[in-house]
Design a protein around this motif. Structure first.
Motif, short mmCIF file in Angstrom:
data_model
loop_
_atom_site.label_atom_id
_atom_site.label_comp_id
_atom_site.label_asym_id
_atom_site.label_seq_id
_atom_site.Cartn_x
_atom_site.Cartn_y
_atom_site.Cartn_z
N ASP B 38 35.92 -53.48 -16.09
CA ASP B 38 36.76 -52.30 -16.15
C ASP B 38 38.15 -52.64 -15.62
N ILE B 39 39.16 -52.47 -16.47
CA ILE B 39 40.51 -52.92 -16.09
C ILE B 39 41.06 -52.09 -14.93
N ARG B 43 42.54 -53.48 -11.39
CA ARG B 43 43.84 -53.13 -10.82
C ARG B 43 43.67 -52.64 -9.39
N GLU B 44 42.66 -51.81 -9.21
CA GLU B 44 42.44 -51.24 -7.89
C GLU B 44 42.17 -52.35 -6.87
N ARG B 48 44.12 -53.34 -3.52
CA ARG B 48 43.41 -53.47 -2.26
C ARG B 48 43.74 -54.79 -1.58
N LYS B 49 43.77 -55.81 -2.40
CA LYS B 49 44.08 -57.14 -1.85
C LYS B 49 45.43 -57.11 -1.16
N VAL B 89 47.28 -46.69 -6.81
CA VAL B 89 46.58 -46.90 -8.08
C VAL B 89 47.06 -45.90 -9.12
N ASN B 90 47.16 -44.65 -8.68
CA ASN B 90 47.50 -43.61 -9.65
C ASN B 90 48.99 -43.40 -9.81
N GLY B 91 49.78 -44.21 -9.08
CA GLY B 91 51.22 -44.13 -9.24
C GLY B 91 51.84 -42.86 -8.70
#
Lengths: 754, 348
Positions: B38-39, B43-44, B48-49, B89-91
């Motif tokens: 799942d892209i 991204r998430e 997180r990293k 994540v959601n901008g």
């Protein structure tokens, strides 16, 4: 009949009682008085269930505590049997006492069988009933009722106290079900596990989880669903989510308090220390939790893409998980609980859709909770030869004690009983409890009504065995075929044959076909075969029964670990002989079994071979027990393998006692001659009167026995007193001599065993 | 993007993103394999990293539970972190969040570093322990196999021996030989069993020692004492105040107890007593170094012993301990001390 054990009046619904039944009841009473767990082995077909029920019901009614009985059995048919027995008993009691006692028993099965709702009960499919029931009875419906809204309530919600509950093991052992069903049972309940020879496997299965790619797909779909639902709820009823959030901030206090007061049984999925803490902050909000679940599922999907088998421990799994997705142990532990709370908040009705997700959440909680006793095994292929990957993540429980621990902790008396529990000390060891009483009863018989034999050689004196090296040897296969053929020739009506595995059964049948043995058997008996498909098997079983009834006679070929070997009785003419071809060992190459063996060795000091042989022998004994279902029944039991000779001591006491020394090392022709003789004896008329006083007791005989026992006891007491007065030196000498005698006995036994 | 496309477009240095409308410049070495299906999850995890400070030292929300006042505060922090991540994540509010984080990172560099060190230490010790355990399991497995083999061999040898002797001996003593052989076998097996037990005990003892050692090693060497940013911008609430370690006091061998201190009386050089006076003047007594003050101090100590104790209060406490026997003795002793004290008081 009515008699007394100590001061307890027991009403027994039959005019006669077997001596072993009486002994069994006495020991049961002792255990209940002492308040501990016990392991009792009683021969099959000697009325174990009725003696158990009549004693415990008498105990309940006589003593003021009215301890509830929880009777767990394995299959539906056994549960039904127990219910009818109980009904008969209660009828008898009311006749004898002259009034009907206030007594209620409940047998639990699926909603489909139990539902009383006028429209729901007309539904045919089980899942539909479940869904409709849930929509009518879910927790929030009840709340609405309390608020005064006009909704129907289920009758079962208003159920008063039950004296007896009868259900299957899973309702108590499987933590998912136990959480709902068995949570509020009080501490002094009497828990009985009947037919408990397989209880360790049930425990293990209830905590093991298999995750496939398909279930992961479903889980991620339901996670997406959840997300959507949360979005909807946010726009319509944000307050509710906020309430849930506030509750979670406070922690799971309520449940903790309840458990402190010991109202609820502990749940291995919800460990105690978890309740004392609040849900970690990063899964407190519903949307964060869903993102968390998605991440976890994606990780699992990623792990599934392996090409070789991996087995790893929970800590190393967690470490890898943390490296890749930053999921820590803490929130993972709360996963199952958090999901339940979310589902409750969202008022989801069709729980079936969320089954996979729930499974994943349970897996998450278990893997983060237990460092030891569990193992993850990832198998990319279904079998050795498969080329299309079908990965399965087995999360296997290795320790049977984990699932059953809450039961032992909570209830003061747990009774484990079955027809085949030998060796008895294995069960306390594996399940992690101490038994106050371990007892194995022998069978009192007026005549020798069953004939166990060990056949080690064919008629050509070549040894027969299903050991891996020689199992496909044409000579061995032919000898097995001849053995079956000979027994088909001499035995009336039905014969049941057990093989160690489906694979072996198929290969041996095809070889017999080639040798023309099947054609010969065909002359005497109809041949029917059990298959893994349950419908086909039940059809075969029905045909077998018909053939046995109309005199054609039949032979049923089945598998020692299959459906037939457990729970289906071959009484009277349905089974006059049972032949166990080969020792039914488990498939030892399976990784799960290997891991479990290692765990048993390291933690319980049970050696691999000891466990394997114990497991094989309990299945063999189960198979043998199928044929003898009562004292008027008779049957031949043939153990056809060289290796049975050494394992003789592991058979239950009642079988090994009936096994004569001269019949432990027979060749086929000798076995046939013995069996012929036996059958001829059995064909003689046998009246019920012959049994009296030996294998059945009337009331007078029972009283006689009790009096004699008392006398004996008094004599022993007197002797002990006298012995005490005598000087100790002489006493020591006698003891020494006795020890010496024991030594010799042991030596002789070892010699035999070799 | 497929591998060959990446090669084709970016092999000659950085190039603009081929997606229409995207004006970012990309480099080949920043492309990597996708871990998750799942892209969005991919991204998430990337974000997180960054937030957890694995790559390029940008942000650093790697606070640990022991740095917070309470569990509640830690939970709040976790939720806050989750909120930040989901924002990224959601901008939502990206610019503001990023600047917040950067400011925080700059202010708390030390504790971030320390936590990172701790993290890596823990990971290392975990790995070490794991490999150690695996090794142990392997050894145990080997030992079990060995044991089983030995037993088998011995049994076979014993049987061979008996058979040999049976073949050699006269028919009369056949049974005795058989019995003897059996006995030897039994004895051997019991000896072996006791030997095994001893070995096991030894192993268990060893294992516990090792476990202790491992546990000691597993503990972080340094605790991040720099926790709590000095000029905390109020970004994370509920952090423990940094505590300066208290200055060490000089070493006191008696642990705060003064040796010469007396609570209830002052020791005098001389007390009038007719029968003690004689001793004071007696040379025979003095010659051995006998000092009457020793006697005074001992007597007074004994007389006042137990004065600070309140028996009525202590008895219930002792009863809970369940030491009935010692109780009676102690009470008697105290009572005697009190009477002695009164008599001495009279004397004074």
């Amino acid at each position: 009949m009515k008699f007394f054990i100590d001061d307890l009046p027991v009403l027994f619904p039959y005019p006669r009682i077997y001596p072993e039944q009486y002994a069994y009841m006495c020991d049961l009473k002792k255990t209940l008085d002492a308040g501990g767990h016990c392991v009792l082995e009683m021969p099959s077909g000697t009325g174990k269930t009725i003696s158990l029920l009549s004693l415990i019901v008498a105990y309940q009614q006589f003593y003021p505590e009215h301890r509830k009985l929880i009777y767990c059995s394995r299959t539906m048919s056994e549960i039904e049997k127990a219910l009818t027995e109980l009904k008969a008993l209660m009828k008898y009691r009311s006749q004898q006492l002259g009034y009907t006692e206030d007594f209620r028993a409940l047998g639990l099965t699926s909603r489909k069988n139990l539902c009383l709702h006028p429209s729901v009960k007309r539904e045919k499919s089980g899942t539909v009933v479940d869904a409709r029931c849930r929509s009518l009875t879910a927790g929030f419906v009840k709340e609405k009722k309390e608020r005064g809204e006009d909704v129907e309530l289920c009758i079962y919600h208003e159920m008063p106290f039950c004296n007896v509950i009868i259900y299957s093991y899973h309702y108590l052992l499987d933590p998912k079900i136990a959480e709902r069903v068995s949570r509020e049972l009080s501490k002094d309940c009497i828990v009985v596990f009947d037919e408990a020879h397989n209880i360790d496997n049930v425990c293990i299965e209830s905590l093991s989880i298999d995750i496939t790619e398909d279930s992961l797909r479903k889980a991620s779909r339901s996670a997406a669903n959840l997300e959507r639902k949360i979005g909807e709820m946010k726009s319509t009823d944000a307050e509710r989510l906020q309430n849930e959030y506030a509750k979670l901030v406070e922690g799971l206090r309520e449940a903790e308090e309840a458990r402190d007061e010991e109202q609820f049984i502990a749940n291995p999925i919800l460990p105690d220390d978890l309740l004392k803490e609040a849900v970690p902050g990063n899964i407190r909000r519903a949307e964060h939790f869903v993102a968390f679940l998605k991440r976890f599922i994606e990780y699992l999907k990623m792990r599934m893409k392996v090409t070789h088998t991996i087995s790893e421990t929970p800590p190393s799994f967690l470490a890898h998980l943390k490296d890749l997705t930053f999921i820590e142990r803490k929130p993972l532990r709360f996963c199952a609980e958090r999901l339940t709370s979310l589902v409750r908040t969202l008022e989801l009705l069709n729980l079936e859709d969320y089954h996979s997700l729930q499974e994943v959440a349970t897996f998450a909680t278990l893997v983060a909770t237990y460092d030891k006793g569990f193992l993850l095994i990832l198998e990319p292929f279904e079998s050795e030869t498969a080329t299309v990957p079908n990965p399965v993540l087995h999360f296997t429980c290795l320790d049977a004690a984990i699932a059953i621990k809450p039961v032992f902790d909570r209830f003061s008396s747990v009774i484990i009983t079955s027809g085949t529990l030998s060796p008895l000390e294995m069960y306390p060891k594996m399940l992690g409890f101490t038994a106050v009483l371990q007892e194995s009863y022998s069978m009192t018989l007026a005549r020798r009504s069953f004939l166990p034999m060990i056949v080690t050689r064919g008629s050509d004196q070549a040894q027969i065995s299903s050991s891996f090296q020689i199992r496909n040897d044409p000579g061995v296969v032919r000898n097995y075929g001849n053995l079956l053929l000979e027994f088909c020739r001499i035995t009336p009506d039905g014969i049941v044959v057990f093989f160690p595995s489906y694979l072996y059964m198929e290969s041996i049948i095809s070889m017999w076909q080639g040798m023309g043995i099947l054609d010969q058997i065909w002359n005497y008996k109809l041949i029917l075969v059990e298959t893994p498909d349950s419908q086909e098997s039940s059809l075969a079983l029905e045909t077998y029964r018909t053939a046995c009834c109309n005199g054609r006679g039949a032979v049923l070929l089945c598998v020692a670990r299959g459906k037939v070997s457990e729970g289906i009785d071959f009484d009277h003419h349905y089974g006059r002989a049972v032949i166990c071809i080969g020792v039914p060992f488990q498939y030892t190459e399976s990784r799960i079994l290997k891991a479990r063996l290692e765990f048993l060795r390291e933690n319980y000091r049970i050696r691999e071979n000891d466990f394997l042989s114990f497991d094989a022998m309990r299945h063999a004994a189960q198979c043998l027990g199928r044929v003898l279902r009562g004292k008027d029944d008779y049957g031949i039991m043939v153990l056809a393998d060289r290796r049975f000779q050494k394992k003789r001591t592991q058979l239950p006491k009642w079988i090994s006692q009936a096994l004569l020394e001269s019949e432990t090392n027979l060749s086929t022709d000798m076995a046939v001659a013995t069996a012929k003789n036996f059958l001829r004896t059995m064909a003689q008329p046998f009246k019920a009167k012959d049994q009296e006083g030996i294998s059945t007791w009337s009331l007078a005989e029972l009283e006689q026995h009790v009096a004699k026992q008392k006398e004996e006891q008094a004599r022993l007491m007197r002797e002990a007193a006298a012995n005490d007065q005598m000087n100790n030196g002489a006493h020591g000498a006698t003891v020494q001599r006795e020890e010496f005698d024991d030594d010799i006995d042991e030596e002789l036994m070892m010699l035999d065993a070799d | 993007m497929c591998e060959s496309c990446v090669d084709r477009i970016f092999s000659s240095g950085p190039a603009p993103c081929p997606v229409a409308g995207c004006h970012k410049t990309l480099r080949k070495n920043r492309f990597r394999k996708q871990t998750f299906e799942d892209i969005s999850v991919e991204r998430e995890v990337d974000i997180r990293k960054r937030v957890m400070q694995i790559v390029d030292w940008s942000f650093s929300l790697n606070r640990r539970e022991d740095e917070f006042d309470s569990k509640r505060a830690y939970d709040d922090f976790l939720e806050q972190r989750e909120e930040i991540i989901s924002n990224l994540v959601n901008g939502i509010d990206v610019a503001k969040t990023e600047s917040d984080l950067k400011r925080y990172a700059a202010a708390n560099m030390d504790s971030i570093r320390a936590n990172q060190v701790r993290e890596s230490q823990e990971a290392a010790s975990f790995l070490e322990q794991q490999s150690f355990e695996q090794e142990q399991a392997r050894l145990r497995r080997q030992a079990a196999r060995q044991e089983y083999e030995n037993e088998r061999r011995e049994m076979l040898a014993g049987r061979e021996d008996v058979l040999g002797r049976l073949a050699a001996g006269s028919p009369g003593d056949a049974s005795s030989i058989a019995r003897e052989g059996q006995k030897v076998l039994l004895k051997k097996s019991s000896a072996r069993r006791s030997e095994e037990d001893r070995m096991r005990q030894k192993q268990a003892a060893l294992r516990s020692v090792e476990a202790k050692r491992a546990a000691a090693a597993g503990q972080p060497v340094t605790t991040a004492d720099t926790a709590g940013g000095e000029e905390d911008t109020g970004f994370i609430k509920g952090l423990k105040k940094a505590k300066a370690p208290e200055p060490e006091k000089p070493y006191d061998p008696f642990g705060g107890l003064e040796p010469g201190k007396r609570d209830y009386y002052v020791l005098q050089d001389r007390y009038p007593s007719s029968w003690l006076d004689r001793i004071r003047d007696d040379v025979r007594m003095q010659a051995g170094g006998y000092d009457l003050r020793e006697y005074y101090s001992r007597t007074l100590l004994e007389a006042f012993a137990g004065l600070g104790c309140f028996i009525d209060e202590e008895i219930p406490k002792r009863d809970t301990a369940g030491l009935a026997l010692s109780k009676s003795v102690a009470t008697e002793g105290a009572a005697a001390a009190v009477t002695a004290a009164s008599s001495v008081g009279n004397a004074v």
